[in-house]
Design an enzyme around this catalytic site. Sequence first.
Site, PDB file in Angstrom:
ATOM      1  N   LYS A  83       0.854  -1.182   0.000  1.00 51.67           N
ATOM      2  CA  LYS A  83       0.000   0.000   0.000  1.00 51.67           C
ATOM      3  C   LYS A  83       0.891   1.234   0.000  1.00 51.67           C
ATOM      4  CE  LYS A  83      -1.628   2.794   2.864  1.00 51.67           C
ATOM      5  NZ  LYS A  83      -1.632   3.993   1.969  1.00 51.67           N
ATOM      6  N   GLU A 137      10.126   1.431  10.285  1.00 51.12           N
ATOM      7  CA  GLU A 137      11.115   2.474   9.977  1.00 51.12           C
ATOM      8  C   GLU A 137      10.395   3.799  10.161  1.00 51.12           C
ATOM      9  OE1 GLU A 137      13.961   0.124   9.847  1.00 51.12           O
ATOM     10  OE2 GLU A 137      14.251   2.240   9.433  1.00 51.12           O
ATOM     11  N   CYS A 177      13.772  11.008   6.271  1.00 57.29           N
ATOM     12  CA  CYS A 177      13.865  10.724   7.719  1.00 57.29           C
ATOM     13  C   CYS A 177      15.309  10.787   8.193  1.00 57.29           C
ATOM     14  CB  CYS A 177      13.287   9.352   8.008  1.00 57.29           C
ATOM     15  SG  CYS A 177      14.052   8.055   7.044  1.00 57.29           S
ATOM     16  N   GLU A 214      10.140  16.132  15.292  1.00 54.89           N
ATOM     17  CA  GLU A 214      10.434  16.016  13.859  1.00 54.89           C
ATOM     18  C   GLU A 214       9.590  17.003  13.063  1.00 54.89           C
ATOM     19  OE1 GLU A 214       9.171  12.441  11.629  1.00 54.89           O
ATOM     20  OE2 GLU A 214      11.249  12.311  10.942  1.00 54.89           O
TER      21      GLU A 214
HETATM   22  O1  TXE Z   1       3.151   9.348   7.512  1.00 52.19           O
HETATM   23  P1  TXE Z   1       2.158   8.231   7.904  1.00 52.19           P
HETATM   24  P2  TXE Z   1       2.852  10.657   6.751  1.00 52.19           P
HETATM   25  C1  TXE Z   1       7.059  11.366   9.303  1.00 52.19           C
HETATM   26  C2  TXE Z   1       7.104  12.846   9.069  1.00 52.19           C
HETATM   27  C3  TXE Z   1       5.722  13.174   8.649  1.00 52.19           C
HETATM   28  C4  TXE Z   1       4.916  12.212   9.483  1.00 52.19           C
HETATM   29  C5  TXE Z   1       3.593  11.920   8.860  1.00 52.19           C
HETATM   30  O2  TXE Z   1       7.371  13.504  10.287  1.00 52.19           O
HETATM   31  O3  TXE Z   1       5.390  14.499   8.975  1.00 52.19           O
HETATM   32  O4  TXE Z   1       5.683  11.019   9.515  1.00 52.19           O
HETATM   33  O5  TXE Z   1       3.813  11.633   7.483  1.00 52.19           O
HETATM   34  C6  TXE Z   1      -0.122   4.631   6.068  1.00 52.19           C
HETATM   35  N1  TXE Z   1      -2.448   1.701   9.617  1.00 52.19           N
HETATM   36  N2  TXE Z   1       7.538  10.574   8.177  1.00 52.19           N
HETATM   37  O6  TXE Z   1       1.469  11.180   6.925  1.00 52.19           O
HETATM   38  O7  TXE Z   1       0.846   8.726   8.347  1.00 52.19           O
HETATM   39  C7  TXE Z   1      -0.257   5.825   5.128  1.00 52.19           C
HETATM   40  O8  TXE Z   1      -1.365   5.659   4.273  1.00 52.19           O
HETATM   41  C8  TXE Z   1      -1.651   1.347   8.589  1.00 52.19           C
HETATM   42  C9  TXE Z   1       8.781   9.899   8.331  1.00 52.19           C
HETATM   43  O9  TXE Z   1       3.255  10.273   5.379  1.00 52.19           O
HETATM   44  O10 TXE Z   1       2.960   7.433   8.823  1.00 52.19           O
HETATM   45  C10 TXE Z   1       1.064   5.761   4.378  1.00 52.19           C
HETATM   46  O11 TXE Z   1       1.010   4.802   3.349  1.00 52.19           O
HETATM   47  N3  TXE Z   1      -1.106   2.241   7.724  1.00 52.19           N
HETATM   48  C11 TXE Z   1       8.866   8.734   7.385  1.00 52.19           C
HETATM   49  C12 TXE Z   1       2.030   5.307   5.467  1.00 52.19           C
HETATM   50  O12 TXE Z   1       1.236   4.719   6.493  1.00 52.19           O
HETATM   51  C13 TXE Z   1      -1.370   3.553   7.914  1.00 52.19           C
HETATM   52  C14 TXE Z   1       8.502   9.122   5.975  1.00 52.19           C
HETATM   53  C15 TXE Z   1       2.832   6.462   6.071  1.00 52.19           C
HETATM   54  O13 TXE Z   1       1.905   7.419   6.515  1.00 52.19           O
HETATM   55  C16 TXE Z   1      -2.197   4.013   8.980  1.00 52.19           C
HETATM   56  C17 TXE Z   1       7.233   9.783   5.963  1.00 52.19           C
HETATM   57  C18 TXE Z   1      -2.738   3.018   9.850  1.00 52.19           C
HETATM   58  N4  TXE Z   1      -3.526   3.346  10.873  1.00 52.19           N
HETATM   59  C19 TXE Z   1       6.785  10.509   7.052  1.00 52.19           C
HETATM   60  N5  TXE Z   1      -2.273   5.376   8.905  1.00 52.19           N
HETATM   61  C20 TXE Z   1      10.239   8.108   7.324  1.00 52.19           C
HETATM   62  N6  TXE Z   1      10.618   7.351   8.331  1.00 52.19           N
HETATM   63  O14 TXE Z   1      10.927   8.293   6.342  1.00 52.19           O
HETATM   64  C21 TXE Z   1      -1.515   5.749   7.853  1.00 52.19           C
HETATM   65  N7  TXE Z   1      -0.987   4.667   7.242  1.00 52.19           N
END
Ligand code: TXE
Length: 485
Positions: free
Chosen positions: A177, A252, A286, A389
């Site tokens: 996904k 991660e 990240c 962050e």
């Molecule tokens: O991440 P999310 P987002 C950090 C960064 C950012 C914050 C939110 O600080 O501001 O995370 O970013 C899926 N069950 N990073 O909104 O929400 C969602 O659809 C299962 C660091 O992108 O974590 C997407 O595919 N899955 C990070 C994925 O999770 C769920 C890189 C990431 O979304 C879910 C990106 C649930 N309940 C953001 N809710 C890094 N480590 O590099 C959401 N998702």
Amino acid sequence: MRIESSQMRNFINGEFVEPINGRYLDNLEPATGKPYSQAADSDAHDVDLAVTAAEKAFVDWSKKPATERSRFLLRIADLIERDLEKFSRAESIDTGKPISLARSLDIPRAVANFRFFATAILHTESEAHITDNVAFNYTLRQPRGIAGLISPWNLPLYLLSWKIAPAIATGNTAIAKPSELTPMTAYMLCEIAREAGLPNGVLNVVHGTGPKVGAAITAHPKITTISFTGGTVTGRKVAEACAPLFKKVSLELGGKNPNIIFADADFDAAITGSVRSSFANQGQICLCGSRVFVERSAYKNFVERFIERTAQLCLGDPLDEKTEQGAIVNKPQLDKIKFYVDLAQKEGGKIALGGSAPQLPNDRCREGYFFQPTVITDLPVSCRTNREEIFGPVVTITPFDNEEEVIGYANDTDYGLASSVWTQNLNRAHRVAEKIHTGTVWVNCWLLRDLRVPFGGMKQSGVGREGGEEALRFFTEPKNVCIAR
Ligand code: TXE
């Protein structure tokens, strides 16, 4: 495939299929703030379809010799490489990153990920242990079944390939996904998988939101392995969903990475490396070094030269070849960046450069989400701006007086993903690397990746390690076979 105005359907059992509920989400282009395509707004029923396909495909796929699985992954890598320009343009439009970055980092790394795991599975080692003259033990590493792979929006194809490749290379089948914010290159990957002849059901991609599709994947009893990359808040939800089902989980998550410059560093290299680690992908990686610490005797000179170099970064239309700073992925992320820049000033920080959202001159990007590369000084080390962050083009710079002090600063965070140390004193490099609490320590470099080494974070940056042998072991089940003599 014309990416503009395309309607991205799910890829299940080797076919592109409509979401059962017939609903689609608008997919915005960050540089314009306007929808340019649509992606399926799927739900648990679509995940159930994908599980049926993945379960059926697992029977043959898990029995295929590694050399055969390897050939499919190598073919996928070749086809992505053939379409490098198309993938780079799509990644740039979908994420807002400069097309030059998509072309030099994201897409080549996705190719490298498929090639690495395609060959790594041909050279895996196994163990045998002789128990005195009593027994002979050997370890079988077998595929676990269906893997649920959930990826974020910042490096879409790069991070998704980093999960798909080891999962299917080791004989599992996968349900992926991608982030609903950046679904395009995952959709294009499905076309490549089909052209490569990957057997139906080995790779399935279900588009949609986290709460509907992501949560259905983590809750499904037949999806026994979960690999997640995203925010720490969401990572906690994923872990909570998997725990009752005893799923194997790799997380991660976020980071608030220290970047430490000692006075004896090669200054040109430290400046160049620090501008890159601060602002690559608009700071939306990240691993970005968002907390810069400089030894006091070099602090004034560093700040001046760092600001001078940062001010030269070309902010503009991501599709313009000259652009080095593109768009922020969406309005909520842009608002989050603005919030933290305001907070930093309330906490006593001084905006030494940037600090606002510019309006671009060209009509195409007038409504886009842009933010200037921003440098903040004079903040207390343990304020919120230095602990939380931001995930944008915002760095803080703080002086320090000695090694012990800066190691304390570096470790004063709930995260522990990566760090950089710039010094020409090798003994100091070893000493400091040993004491910093991060999963990766780069010395006189940043984002230099060897795919064989473990990759992952400590504390709230995640659980589990990906990369190389670790990734192959994550997606397999070790079984001890003990034969009495
Ligand atoms: O991440 P999310 P987002 C950090 C960064 C950012 C914050 C939110 O600080 O501001 O995370 O970013 C899926 N069950 N990073 O909104 O929400 C969602 O659809 C299962 C660091 O992108 O974590 C997407 O595919 N899955 C990070 C994925 O999770 C769920 C890189 C990431 O979304 C879910 C990106 C649930 N309940 C953001 N809710 C890094 N480590 O590099 C959401 N998702």
